[in-house]
Write an enzyme that holds these catalytic residues in place. Structure first.
Site, short mmCIF file in Angstrom:
data_model
loop_
_atom_site.label_atom_id
_atom_site.label_comp_id
_atom_site.label_asym_id
_atom_site.label_seq_id
_atom_site.Cartn_x
_atom_site.Cartn_y
_atom_site.Cartn_z
N LYS A 1 0.87 -1.18 0.00
CA LYS A 1 0.00 0.00 0.00
C LYS A 1 0.90 1.22 0.00
O LYS A 1 1.95 1.21 0.66
CB LYS A 1 -0.82 0.05 1.31
N GLY B 1 -15.14 2.94 14.98
CA GLY B 1 -15.17 3.99 16.01
C GLY B 1 -15.63 5.33 15.46
O GLY B 1 -16.33 6.08 16.14
N GLU B 2 -15.23 5.63 14.22
CA GLU B 2 -15.57 6.93 13.64
C GLU B 2 -16.98 6.97 13.06
O GLU B 2 -17.56 8.03 12.89
CB GLU B 2 -14.57 7.28 12.52
N ASN B 3 -17.50 5.77 12.70
CA ASN B 3 -18.74 5.76 11.91
C ASN B 3 -19.94 5.08 12.53
O ASN B 3 -21.07 5.34 12.11
CB ASN B 3 -18.48 5.07 10.56
N HIS C 1 -1.09 -0.70 16.80
CA HIS C 1 -1.85 0.51 16.45
C HIS C 1 -1.22 1.75 17.10
O HIS C 1 -1.90 2.77 17.30
CB HIS C 1 -3.32 0.44 16.92
N ARG D 1 5.79 1.70 7.22
CA ARG D 1 5.05 1.22 8.39
C ARG D 1 5.57 -0.17 8.75
O ARG D 1 5.66 -1.05 7.90
CB ARG D 1 3.56 1.13 8.08
N GLU E 1 -3.12 7.55 10.14
CA GLU E 1 -1.83 6.88 10.35
C GLU E 1 -0.79 7.31 9.32
O GLU E 1 0.38 7.45 9.63
CB GLU E 1 -2.02 5.37 10.32
N ARG F 1 -20.58 -2.77 9.04
CA ARG F 1 -21.72 -2.19 8.29
C ARG F 1 -22.76 -3.26 7.98
O ARG F 1 -23.96 -3.08 8.17
CB ARG F 1 -21.25 -1.56 6.98
P1 ADP Z 1 -8.64 -1.26 8.86
O1 ADP Z 1 -8.44 -1.74 10.26
O2 ADP Z 1 -8.48 -2.33 7.84
O3 ADP Z 1 -7.93 0.04 8.52
P2 ADP Z 1 -11.02 0.39 8.98
O4 ADP Z 1 -10.46 1.28 10.02
O5 ADP Z 1 -11.31 0.98 7.64
O6 ADP Z 1 -10.21 -0.94 8.78
O7 ADP Z 1 -12.39 -0.21 9.58
C1 ADP Z 1 -13.12 -1.18 8.91
C2 ADP Z 1 -14.39 -1.42 9.71
O8 ADP Z 1 -15.12 -0.19 9.82
C3 ADP Z 1 -15.33 -2.42 9.04
O9 ADP Z 1 -15.88 -3.30 10.01
C4 ADP Z 1 -16.41 -1.52 8.49
O10 ADP Z 1 -17.66 -2.17 8.37
C5 ADP Z 1 -16.47 -0.45 9.56
N1 ADP Z 1 -17.18 0.73 9.08
C6 ADP Z 1 -16.81 1.61 8.13
N2 ADP Z 1 -17.80 2.51 7.92
C7 ADP Z 1 -18.81 2.16 8.76
C8 ADP Z 1 -20.11 2.69 9.03
N3 ADP Z 1 -20.57 3.75 8.38
N4 ADP Z 1 -20.87 2.10 9.97
C9 ADP Z 1 -20.41 1.01 10.62
N5 ADP Z 1 -19.21 0.46 10.43
C10 ADP Z 1 -18.41 1.03 9.50
#
Ligand code: ADP
Length: 402
Positions: A26, A336-338, A183, A94, A388, A288
């Site tokens: 990546k 956590g954000e969404n 992390h 990383r 990150e 999701r």
């Molecule tokens: P990584 O650890 O691979 O970087 P991410 O930080 O992108 O992954 O997190 C992925 C997770 O976040 C998945 O479980 C995804 O379903 C969840 N996610 C992303 N957007 C939403 C949302 N709007 N509501 C709930 N879960 C979400």
């Protein structure tokens, strides 16, 4: 690129951030002045007929098939897609595991590569791939300084009473068995950003940060430093994750091995890739998908989310033992954000800490100023986006400026 990446000087300057896996790499290009993401991309299925480079500039997506491209070939192709009006001044790598040898980011040289090889046994899937990525990057960008930024380094401030397991002490001294935590780059970035939003010096800020992505960990930040965290010698320990179990009774290995006739490796595969949200729901590791399924009445999806949220709350409570005060609980990472549903459920279990969720703010992922999702008078709860790549770029710049 071309030589111009290394030679031109009156252009905006950027750091190329690389995350090299066993068959993928990546990358992200970060403009240092504006701290802005210019381009992200991924080369996958490296060394196979299906090698594919994909990259994104703003909302535009591009792909290029590169059958049988090696890592060096792929990085050579990455150069070609970088914007020509930007000067790349360094590469930041990383690295998942730095063991106890690396307590901060370092400029990569022969000694560092050797040190990384020595701690490869702690991350056998990741570190050899990172080392290969560093060697390839040195070939492709021979004039650029290369910096290693470790997921574990931020947690090297954790005191012995928090990092030692109660196992024979020689396992620690001779085998390196201890809590390392992961992390770290995210927890460090989010701690800094939270302190900024609180208007406090980082050194006077105490937090619990929940990084909830595909992998999940929570971290106690005492006076700006990591004081304890949920992941351990590997990223399997602690919280429930997408496909990882998090904490289990250690005797589960022997129990399942005996009852199903499985090898240790088979049990480990199940705990790493068939457990967590996927294991309980029986359908997906993606939050999701599970939230939609729960809202459509799926009981197993609901159960998976409830276990996830309860275990998170329990871990947050446990981490308060590392703190002298708690300024805020902070949510970050994709979930956590969404996911207001997950945050609300976890915080429901934390009423004893004085948490009162503001459901309106929570539904909009936090207020505009701070990302606050808690009511006035409640223990402060925030949503703070992690970054990150930016943290790795900042670290890289700090190391090459030394
Ligand atoms: P990584 O650890 O691979 O970087 P991410 O930080 O992108 O992954 O997190 C992925 C997770 O976040 C998945 O479980 C995804 O379903 C969840 N996610 C992303 N957007 C939403 C949302 N709007 N509501 C709930 N879960 C979400």
């Amino acid at each position: 690129m071309n030589d111009s990446v290394e030679k031109q000087s009156n252009q905006s300057k950027a750091v190329l951030v690389i995350n090299c896996g066993s068959s993928s790499v990546k990358f992200a290009l970060i403009d240092l002045m504006r701290e802005e993401l210019l381009i992200t991309g991924l080369a996958e299925c490296v060394n196979s007929l299906d090698t594919l480079l994909t990259w994104k500039v703003g909302k535009d997506k591009f792909t290029k098939a590169l059958p049988e491209a090696t890592l060096v070939d792929c990085l050579g192709e990455v150069i070609k897609v970088l914007p020509s009006d930007v000067e790349v001044i360094a590469v930041g790598h990383r690295v998942v595991h730095g063991g106890e040898a690396f307590t901060s980011s370092v400029k990569i040289d022969a000694d560092v590569l050797e040190g990384l090889e020595r701690c490869s046994n702690l991350a056998p899937l990741h570190n050899p791939a990172h080392i290969a990525g560093m060697r390839a990057s040195q070939k492709v960008f021979p004039k650029l300084p290369q910096v290693a930024v470790f997921d574990t380094a931020f947690h090297q401030t954790i005191p012995p009473h928090a990092y030692l397991y109660a196992v024979p002490y020689s396992w620690y001294t001779e085998q390196g068995v201890r809590r390392y935590g992961f992390h770290g780059t995210s927890h460090r970035y989010v701690a800094g950003e939270t302190a900024r939003r609180l208007g406090k010096p980082l050194g006077e800020t105490s937090l619990i940060i929940a990084h909830l992505g595909n992998g999940c960990s929570a971290c106690a930040i005492e006076a700006g430093q990591s004081a304890d965290t949920t992941m351990g010698i590997t990223p399997l320990e602690g919280l429930v994750m997408g496909t990882r179990s998090g904490d289990v009774d250690p005797s589960i290995h022997a129990f399942i091995s005996k009852s199903l006739g499985w090898s240790l490796d088979r049990v480990m595969t199940a705990l790493n890739t068939e457990s967590g949200l996927l294991g309980i729901s029986g359908q997906s590791n993606d939050m999701r998908t599970l939230v939609s399924a729960m809202e459509a009445g799926d009981d197993r999806a609901k159960l998976a989310i409830e276990v996830f949220a309860y275990r998170l709350a329990k871990a947050i409570m446990g981490l308060t033992a590392a703190l002298s005060k708690l300024d805020a609980i902070v949510f970050t990472g994709g979930i956590g954000e969404n996911s207001h549903q997950v945050r609300a459920r976890a915080l429901e279990h934390l009423r004893v800490l004085g948490v009162q969720v503001d459901h309106e703010l929570n539904a909009q992922n936090g207020d505009a100023e701070q990302g606050r999702i808690s009511k006035e008078g409640s223990l402060l709860c925030l949503v703070v986006e992690t970054n990150e790549e930016l943290m790795i770029a900042r670290e890289t710049l700090a190391i090459i400026a030394l």
